[in-house]
Design a protein around this motif. Structure first.
Motif, PDB file in Angstrom:
ATOM      1  N   GLY A  23       4.053  -3.005  36.922  1.00  0.00           N
ATOM      2  CA  GLY A  23       4.383  -3.562  35.615  1.00  0.00           C
ATOM      3  C   GLY A  23       5.721  -4.272  35.611  1.00  0.00           C
ATOM      4  O   GLY A  23       5.878  -5.323  34.978  1.00  0.00           O
ATOM      5  N   LEU A  24       6.677  -3.724  36.340  1.00  0.00           N
ATOM      6  CA  LEU A  24       8.002  -4.334  36.398  1.00  0.00           C
ATOM      7  C   LEU A  24       8.026  -5.605  37.246  1.00  0.00           C
ATOM      8  O   LEU A  24       8.376  -6.687  36.769  1.00  0.00           O
ATOM      9  N   GLU A  25       7.642  -5.463  38.518  1.00  0.00           N
ATOM     10  CA  GLU A  25       7.836  -6.556  39.479  1.00  0.00           C
ATOM     11  C   GLU A  25       6.771  -7.645  39.423  1.00  0.00           C
ATOM     12  O   GLU A  25       7.026  -8.789  39.800  1.00  0.00           O
ATOM     13  N   ILE A  26       5.582  -7.302  38.966  1.00  0.00           N
ATOM     14  CA  ILE A  26       4.498  -8.298  38.930  1.00  0.00           C
ATOM     15  C   ILE A  26       4.401  -8.990  37.577  1.00  0.00           C
ATOM     16  O   ILE A  26       3.876 -10.096  37.464  1.00  0.00           O
ATOM     17  N   PHE A  27       4.921  -8.335  36.532  1.00  0.00           N
ATOM     18  CA  PHE A  27       4.773  -8.907  35.190  1.00  0.00           C
ATOM     19  C   PHE A  27       6.113  -9.142  34.472  1.00  0.00           C
ATOM     20  O   PHE A  27       6.432 -10.273  34.106  1.00  0.00           O
ATOM     21  N   LEU A  28       6.878  -8.087  34.250  1.00  0.00           N
ATOM     22  CA  LEU A  28       8.029  -8.194  33.353  1.00  0.00           C
ATOM     23  C   LEU A  28       9.253  -8.877  33.961  1.00  0.00           C
ATOM     24  O   LEU A  28       9.760  -9.853  33.407  1.00  0.00           O
ATOM     25  N   GLY A 111       2.230  -6.096  31.372  1.00  0.00           N
ATOM     26  CA  GLY A 111       3.363  -5.317  31.864  1.00  0.00           C
ATOM     27  C   GLY A 111       3.581  -4.072  31.045  1.00  0.00           C
ATOM     28  O   GLY A 111       3.819  -2.980  31.585  1.00  0.00           O
ATOM     29  N   GLY A 112       3.496  -4.199  29.716  1.00  0.00           N
ATOM     30  CA  GLY A 112       3.649  -3.044  28.840  1.00  0.00           C
ATOM     31  C   GLY A 112       2.582  -1.992  29.071  1.00  0.00           C
ATOM     32  O   GLY A 112       2.862  -0.793  29.069  1.00  0.00           O
ATOM     33  N   VAL A 113       1.339  -2.445  29.302  1.00  0.00           N
ATOM     34  CA  VAL A 113       0.243  -1.509  29.571  1.00  0.00           C
ATOM     35  C   VAL A 113       0.502  -0.749  30.878  1.00  0.00           C
ATOM     36  O   VAL A 113       0.351   0.475  30.940  1.00  0.00           O
ATOM     37  N   CYS A 114       0.875  -1.466  31.924  1.00  0.00           N
ATOM     38  CA  CYS A 114       1.152  -0.825  33.223  1.00  0.00           C
ATOM     39  C   CYS A 114       2.286   0.185  33.110  1.00  0.00           C
ATOM     40  O   CYS A 114       2.195   1.306  33.640  1.00  0.00           O
ATOM     41  N   LEU A 115       3.351  -0.193  32.411  1.00  0.00           N
ATOM     42  CA  LEU A 115       4.476   0.713  32.242  1.00  0.00           C
ATOM     43  C   LEU A 115       4.062   1.964  31.468  1.00  0.00           C
ATOM     44  O   LEU A 115       4.379   3.089  31.865  1.00  0.00           O
ATOM     45  N   GLY A 116       3.351   1.769  30.360  1.00  0.00           N
ATOM     46  CA  GLY A 116       2.966   2.899  29.525  1.00  0.00           C
ATOM     47  C   GLY A 116       2.039   3.870  30.228  1.00  0.00           C
ATOM     48  O   GLY A 116       2.238   5.089  30.173  1.00  0.00           O
ATOM     49  N   ALA A 181       4.105  -0.300  25.608  1.00  0.00           N
ATOM     50  CA  ALA A 181       4.291   0.798  26.560  1.00  0.00           C
ATOM     51  C   ALA A 181       4.351   2.137  25.834  1.00  0.00           C
ATOM     52  O   ALA A 181       3.752   3.128  26.275  1.00  0.00           O
ATOM     53  N   PHE A 182       5.054   2.176  24.699  1.00  0.00           N
ATOM     54  CA  PHE A 182       5.193   3.397  23.908  1.00  0.00           C
ATOM     55  C   PHE A 182       3.827   3.915  23.453  1.00  0.00           C
ATOM     56  O   PHE A 182       3.528   5.108  23.559  1.00  0.00           O
ATOM     57  N   LYS A 183       2.985   3.010  22.964  1.00  0.00           N
ATOM     58  CA  LYS A 183       1.654   3.410  22.496  1.00  0.00           C
ATOM     59  C   LYS A 183       0.760   3.830  23.657  1.00  0.00           C
ATOM     60  O   LYS A 183      -0.034   4.766  23.531  1.00  0.00           O
TER      61      LYS A 183
END
Length: 281
Positions: A23-28, A111-116, A181-183
């Motif tokens: 989520g960090l390196e590929i998206f955000l 990215g948010g989905v991957c992080l969450g 990510a929170f959700k």
């Protein structure tokens, strides 16, 4: 703890940490979108000093783990350290990989989905990926604010900083990514088909109990209660259902006794007993 269970926890933490890294390196990060907490600070520092984000993720989290060691316990601290190390290695290995999209909105959502999901898996396995919550726990003991309020204040400050370091579009996208990510953390921890506990007080407890057992296929338990004002004995119906069965339960209770008292609460985990649906013929 058995070897198999320990292995499953380790695998879950590894997968969650690597998914977080994706989520960090590929998206955000390639799109100048940050997350909250230590992760957000690490992204900003990486951008300012040109040092890989994995270095800051490890260096900035470790002091907080030692700081909160007595507060969170040895097992949680070691699990968190393990997850952070895996996350740091994952971001370092993924750094040279080309991002999947340069469209900010797509990067924000995925990215948010991957992080969450990544954070949720690590939490379910008994660890964490961010030391800011440890700080919030320690500060809350000395200030009249809850842990959630302190975490929110920290993250608003960090996410707002993206506007000065990058641009204000990045700051707004970062807020969206953080919310997603929170959700997703909640969905991952609690599950889509979230369980609910239900307490029902009614003079027609026998009829309601039988209807719930027959029509929902769920086990019902009768608890003994007593009215505080009248002192009269009461039967309390207790049942655990899924979120999707809530509407049907209310319909059944309304049908049998429209004046029944019904209290419904969320449950994160259900273990043992006979929670699985019974086959009613």
């Amino acid at each position: 703890m058995t070897g198999t269970r320990l292995l499953m926890r380790a695998v879950t933490m590894i997968f969650g940490s690597l998914l977080f890294s994706v989520g960090l390196e590929i998206f955000l990060v390639p799109n100048n979108i940050i997350d909250g907490g230590i992760t957000g600070i690490s992204i900003i520092f990486s951008h300012l000093f040109g040092i890989p984000i994995g270095v800051f993720l490890l260096v900035l989290n470790i002091p907080f783990l030692f700081l909160g060691y007595k507060q969170i316990g040895k097992t949680f601290a070691l699990s968190t350290l393990f997850s952070v190390v895996v996350m740091s290695i994952g971001t370092t290995l993924l750094h040279p990989v080309k991002p999947l999209t340069d469209v900010p909105l797509l990067a924000t959502v995925f990215g948010g989905v991957c992080l969450g999901v990544g954070v949720g898996l690590v939490i379910r396995a008994g660890g964490s990926l961010d030391g800011s919550e440890i700080v919030a726990i320690l500060v809350s003991k000395r200030m009249p604010f809850s842990v959630g309020e302190i975490v929110m204040f920290i993250n608003v400050f960090i996410l707002g900083s993206a506007g000065f370091v990058f641009d204000w579009n990045s700051a707004m996208y970062s807020l969206i990514a953080y919310f997603i990510a929170f959700k997703m953390i909640d969905v991952t921890i609690e599950g889509i088909d979230q369980s609910k506990s239900v307490w029902i007080i009614s003079d027609k407890y026998q009829e309601i109990g039988e209807a719930l057992t027959y029509r929902l296929g769920r086990g019902v338990t009768f608890l003994h209660g007593e009215g505080a004002f009248t002192g009269d004995g009461k039967k309390v119906i207790f049942i655990v259902i899924t979120r999707l069965e809530e509407a049907k339960l209310k319909s059944i209770v309304e049908e049998k006794d429209s004046s029944a008292f019904v209290a419904i609460g969320n449950i994160h985990d259900v273990m043992g007993g006979r929670f699985k649906k019974k086959d009613i013929h």
